[in-house]
Every structure is written in structure tokens, then in C-alpha cells.
Design a protein around this motif. Sequence first.
Motif, mmCIF file in Angstrom:
data_model
loop_
_atom_site.group_PDB
_atom_site.id
_atom_site.type_symbol
_atom_site.label_atom_id
_atom_site.label_comp_id
_atom_site.label_asym_id
_atom_site.label_seq_id
_atom_site.Cartn_x
_atom_site.Cartn_y
_atom_site.Cartn_z
ATOM 1 N N VAL A 102 94.767 49.256 -4.341
ATOM 2 C CA VAL A 102 95.467 48.002 -4.626
ATOM 3 C C VAL A 102 96.506 47.660 -3.557
ATOM 4 O O VAL A 102 96.539 46.534 -3.058
ATOM 5 C CB VAL A 102 96.101 48.033 -6.034
ATOM 6 N N TYR A 106 96.506 44.246 -1.321
ATOM 7 C CA TYR A 106 97.694 43.384 -1.274
ATOM 8 C C TYR A 106 98.180 43.229 0.163
ATOM 9 O O TYR A 106 98.495 42.132 0.612
ATOM 10 C CB TYR A 106 98.822 43.979 -2.124
ATOM 11 N N SER A 243 93.153 39.174 -4.281
ATOM 12 C CA SER A 243 93.790 38.935 -2.988
ATOM 13 C C SER A 243 94.266 37.500 -2.857
ATOM 14 O O SER A 243 95.335 37.237 -2.300
ATOM 15 C CB SER A 243 92.801 39.264 -1.858
ATOM 16 N N VAL A 246 97.579 36.993 -4.725
ATOM 17 C CA VAL A 246 98.714 37.527 -3.962
ATOM 18 C C VAL A 246 99.099 36.551 -2.858
ATOM 19 O O VAL A 246 100.283 36.295 -2.608
ATOM 20 C CB VAL A 246 98.361 38.902 -3.362
ATOM 21 N N SER A 247 98.096 35.989 -2.209
ATOM 22 C CA SER A 247 98.328 35.059 -1.109
ATOM 23 C C SER A 247 99.067 33.808 -1.583
ATOM 24 O O SER A 247 100.030 33.358 -0.954
ATOM 25 C CB SER A 247 96.980 34.666 -0.486
ATOM 26 N N TYR A 250 102.686 34.561 -2.459
ATOM 27 C CA TYR A 250 103.436 34.776 -1.218
ATOM 28 C C TYR A 250 103.885 33.439 -0.623
ATOM 29 O O TYR A 250 105.055 33.268 -0.244
ATOM 30 C CB TYR A 250 102.556 35.547 -0.238
#
Length: 264
Positions: A102, A106, A243, A246-247, A250
Motif C-alpha cells: 500500500v 500511494y 491510486s 490518493v491522487s 493530494y
Amino acid sequence: MEFNLLQKLKYASQLTTQEKHIVDYILKDPEVVFHSTAHELGRQTFTSASTIVRLCKKLGTRGYPDFQLKLALDYRQQPSALQSESDLAAERGDVVAAIESVPYLYGQALNDTRSTLNPSALVRIAEWVKSAARIDIYGSDMNYYLAQQACTKWNELGISAIAHNDADRHYLLTLKPGSPTLSFVISHTGENRSMVEVVRMLNDKNMNVVAVTGSNDSTLSRSCTETLLTHGYNEQLRLSKMSSMVSVLYLFDILYMSSITDTL
């Protein structure tokens, strides 16, 4: 950006039984690819050269020679990471294996997103956030919950932000042209019909609209004032959604941190 070939091998889905067998065979001994032709690898896996080539193309390479080259580059950089998920699960258990995989996923999502950032565009969008009377974030399904998280953070700073999970036609039609509302629209593929319709209606109002998507060539990106590129989304990869989440977080957190600075 998309997953590298190493990750595609480990996390590819929608494969035939023969293709899965080939992937497992390669992951157990990656160097066999460097010393075998497509015909030889086909014989070793009890498949065929055409099946090998078809798998290579499904994984995003132009054919077997291109597959050999890209796998060699990835293997040279991180050979230990080629260990298959089944091996990790057998040796340490699924949960323990996830402890290792993980953070890796990430980290690559963050690094890939960071590499595509356009600082001048981010500064411009941050200024729009600062001057907006309200922020609207549109996203369907999983993206709606990401929109809610981003809105919650801005609301805690006293910045009015609302998440929408579809094209609220009544609300969109009542918006006044030139309204000081900043809109973000999330779609990983950039082709979600509902989100494209939202942008179309917002454009009629002559407002700033920011696409949050994985492709600059998508309908969504071409229709918006600015685009924030997310980590490349690939439906063939099981963990691509993780993914991409997370992007997106961010990107919104970058703008949130800018907002914190402005309110201090």
C-alpha cells in the motif's frame, strides 16, 4: 501517468486463464523473459507465441521485444518488487503483504501526480479559490465522497464549499452568469456523461471550471478552464481506483494548504 510494467504484471485484471498462468510464470522467475523468445516462452508456459504477444499488448507494450526491454528496465531498478502477490500472501499473510504494497502504491501515485503538476495553473486556481464566494465540487460514485472530504476541510476554514453527486439541473439553471462560484468536476476518465453535462451547463454561465481528471485529451479537460491531472486511471488494473483516490486527495490538499496560509 500510468502504472509501470512491473505493477501491470502484478495487478492486471481481466486476463484469460492462459494469460494469468503466463503472468504467474514470469513473476516467479522474471529473468526467463530476458533469455527466451516469444515462441520459447510459449512452449515453457504451454501456451503459444501469439498468446504471449497478445498479453504483451494488453499490458501496454508494442509487442514481445518492447515487453522484454521495459521489464528489464523495471527489474533492474527494483527486482525484489517483482515478487507476486500470491508469494507475499503465502510467506507473510495478506495483511502483512498489504503493509508493504500500500505505501508503495500511494508513493507512486503521489510522485506521478507531482510530476505532472503545473505550478502556474495551481497558483491561478488557488487565486480563484481565494476570491470565490463559494466552491462547488462535482463527482459521481467514489468521486462524490472525495468531493465531500475536500469540502469538509474548506468549510472548517469558513470557506463555503458544497459537494454534488450529479448534475443538479435546477441549481445549475438558477446560477447567474459570471457568478463568483468556482467549480471543480472530477472524472478519472474525463468521459463521465453526467460530469460532462455539468461542465456544459457551467460553461453557459461563463464561470471558471476546473477538471480533475487523468487525461488532458478527455472531453472534460477540453471543456474546462483549467485541468488538474490525476494519476493515470486504468480499468484493467485492480488497484487503479486506490491510486486515483490518493491522487485526487493530494491535489485538493495542495489547494487546502494554500487556503490555510491565506487565512492565517
